[in-house]
Design a protein around this motif. Sequence first.
Motif, mmCIF file in Angstrom:
data_model
loop_
_atom_site.group_PDB
_atom_site.id
_atom_site.type_symbol
_atom_site.label_atom_id
_atom_site.label_comp_id
_atom_site.label_asym_id
_atom_site.label_seq_id
_atom_site.Cartn_x
_atom_site.Cartn_y
_atom_site.Cartn_z
ATOM 1 N N UNK A 69 0.826 -1.204 0.000
ATOM 2 C CA UNK A 69 0.000 0.000 0.000
ATOM 3 C C UNK A 69 0.864 1.260 0.000
ATOM 4 N N UNK A 70 2.165 1.099 -0.202
ATOM 5 C CA UNK A 70 3.090 2.234 -0.168
ATOM 6 C C UNK A 70 3.230 2.815 -1.569
ATOM 7 N N UNK A 71 2.946 4.123 -1.689
ATOM 8 C CA UNK A 71 3.052 4.758 -2.992
ATOM 9 C C UNK A 71 3.268 6.260 -2.833
ATOM 10 N N UNK A 72 3.711 6.871 -3.917
ATOM 11 C CA UNK A 72 3.831 8.324 -3.976
ATOM 12 C C UNK A 72 2.749 8.820 -4.922
ATOM 13 N N UNK A 73 1.817 9.641 -4.399
ATOM 14 C CA UNK A 73 0.733 10.161 -5.250
ATOM 15 C C UNK A 73 1.204 11.379 -6.050
ATOM 16 N N UNK A 74 0.761 11.448 -7.285
ATOM 17 C CA UNK A 74 1.131 12.542 -8.177
ATOM 18 C C UNK A 74 -0.113 13.125 -8.826
ATOM 19 N N UNK A 75 -0.062 14.408 -9.134
ATOM 20 C CA UNK A 75 -1.136 15.071 -9.868
ATOM 21 C C UNK A 75 -0.577 15.426 -11.239
ATOM 22 N N UNK A 76 -1.268 14.967 -12.283
ATOM 23 C CA UNK A 76 -0.886 15.263 -13.661
ATOM 24 C C UNK A 76 -2.004 16.129 -14.236
ATOM 25 N N UNK A 77 -1.630 17.298 -14.758
ATOM 26 C CA UNK A 77 -2.625 18.225 -15.305
ATOM 27 C C UNK A 77 -2.331 18.468 -16.776
ATOM 28 N N UNK A 78 -3.387 18.436 -17.579
ATOM 29 C CA UNK A 78 -3.289 18.676 -19.013
ATOM 30 C C UNK A 78 -4.119 19.922 -19.337
ATOM 31 N N UNK A 79 -3.470 20.928 -19.946
ATOM 32 C CA UNK A 79 -4.177 22.184 -20.247
ATOM 33 C C UNK A 79 -4.888 22.080 -21.586
ATOM 34 N N UNK A 80 -5.771 23.013 -21.833
ATOM 35 C CA UNK A 80 -6.499 23.057 -23.104
ATOM 36 C C UNK A 80 -5.559 23.344 -24.268
ATOM 37 N N UNK A 81 -4.318 23.802 -23.983
ATOM 38 C CA UNK A 81 -3.312 24.055 -25.013
ATOM 39 C C UNK A 81 -2.392 22.847 -25.212
ATOM 40 N N UNK A 82 -2.663 21.764 -24.492
ATOM 41 C CA UNK A 82 -1.861 20.550 -24.631
ATOM 42 C C UNK A 82 -0.601 20.545 -23.785
ATOM 43 N N UNK A 83 -0.491 21.462 -22.840
ATOM 44 C CA UNK A 83 0.664 21.505 -21.937
ATOM 45 C C UNK A 83 0.413 20.586 -20.748
ATOM 46 N N UNK A 84 1.469 19.932 -20.330
ATOM 47 C CA UNK A 84 1.363 18.988 -19.223
ATOM 48 C C UNK A 84 2.133 19.521 -18.024
ATOM 49 N N UNK A 85 1.555 19.423 -16.838
ATOM 50 C CA UNK A 85 2.281 19.758 -15.612
ATOM 51 C C UNK A 85 2.113 18.599 -14.639
ATOM 52 N N UNK A 86 3.144 18.390 -13.834
ATOM 53 C CA UNK A 86 3.142 17.303 -12.856
ATOM 54 C C UNK A 86 3.614 17.874 -11.530
#
Length: 183
Positions: A149-166
């Motif tokens: 049950x051990x993990x590192x949670x991440x948030x991945x965001x995709x913009x309407x312009x196709x840019x990715x942020x993590x």
Amino acid sequence: MNKGVWTALVVAIVVLTACGGKKKSDDIITQRVVKAKLSEPVKMQEYVDERDIQWIGRTYHVAIHRQPADSLAKVKDETGQQFVDNIITLAVSREDGSVFYSRKFTKRDFTQYIDDDYRQTGILEGFVFDKADGDWLDFAASVSHPQTDEYIPLVVRLSRMGELSVRRDTQLDTNSRIEEEEN
């Protein structure tokens, strides 16, 4: 025979009988530790999640596909058991079927957000759609120690312009629990 000789003889017999018991052994008896036999490298099941979502006034189709990849470096747990890492494909399509965004992710894409332990012994396990938030699509990803049950949670965001942020997720998901309690 006199009484003293009889007494000495009886004492000698008693002493010899008392000391003539079991012979002591220097053997130590323990259970033999049997090392667990390692199996073939463990693979997670293939996973596919597809859904239509409303985003910026239109319908988009989000498809997430996780598949084990023998081509990636395998990781080992503390027993030496090997695990196969995963490749996760994210595809976002418009209503007309044209591809808005498509990318394959591996653990390497998240190395700057995880520590050395997870770089060495973790696998890319999860990737799910979370929500459409204004100009962004939010996804949750995780790098985990296999079969724990051990993990590192991440948030991945995709913009309407196709840019990715993590970014690393540092907030507990308490809003979901509150919403469930209210319903």
